[in-house]
Design a protein around this motif. Sequence first.
Motif, short mmCIF file in Angstrom:
data_model
loop_
_atom_site.label_atom_id
_atom_site.label_comp_id
_atom_site.label_asym_id
_atom_site.label_seq_id
_atom_site.Cartn_x
_atom_site.Cartn_y
_atom_site.Cartn_z
N GLN A 1 -5.07 2.93 6.95
CA GLN A 1 -3.79 3.00 6.25
C GLN A 1 -2.77 2.04 6.87
OE1 GLN A 1 -3.19 7.32 6.54
NE2 GLN A 1 -3.21 7.37 4.30
N ALA B 1 -1.20 -0.71 2.28
CA ALA B 1 -1.46 0.05 1.06
C ALA B 1 -2.63 -0.64 0.34
CB ALA B 1 -0.23 0.08 0.17
N ASN C 1 0.88 4.30 4.94
CA ASN C 1 0.55 3.71 3.64
C ASN C 1 -0.52 4.53 2.94
OD1 ASN C 1 2.02 1.00 3.71
ND2 ASN C 1 0.92 0.99 5.66
N ALA C 2 -0.46 4.56 1.61
CA ALA C 2 -1.51 5.22 0.83
C ALA C 2 -2.76 4.35 0.81
CB ALA C 2 -1.03 5.47 -0.60
N THR D 1 -6.66 9.56 -3.20
CA THR D 1 -5.77 8.91 -2.24
C THR D 1 -5.77 9.62 -0.90
OG1 THR D 1 -4.31 8.23 -4.05
CG2 THR D 1 -3.37 8.20 -1.83
N ALA E 1 -0.26 8.82 2.36
CA ALA E 1 0.53 8.14 3.40
C ALA E 1 1.24 9.16 4.30
CB ALA E 1 1.56 7.22 2.75
#
Length: 126
Positions: free
Chosen positions: A36, A39, A65-66, A89, A92
């Motif tokens: 991560q 992104a 971050n995703a 996902t 994040a």
Amino acid sequence: IMARPYLGGSSGGVKTLAASETLSMADSGKVFLCSQAGAYDITLPPASTSKGWTGVFILEVAGSNAFDIISDPADKMYGLMISDADKITFIASQAAKGDRIDIVCGGSEWIAHAVCGDNAHIDFSG
């Protein structure tokens, strides 16, 4: 991890994912270590041509971050904790090192199984 030559895959192994990437049949059978640090979008190959494709995604570097694992919107994912999604996902600032997603292609859809320390670590959408 054993080779899957009948799928056109490599000898398996481990692959680090630290950038957006589209996976192929040659990636079948791999363990993917996810980061991560940025992104990133990881796109699965088309389900219609990937029957038997397998992959294990393990979060190695947690961050702010995703990290998205996506399929074509027509290629839905089904499995534990999800129904009719096309994106998974690592969330994040929530996901933790060791969170894991196993994915297998049934030929017309993806079957996913997620294991995480808390239900706020992984999200299913789309």
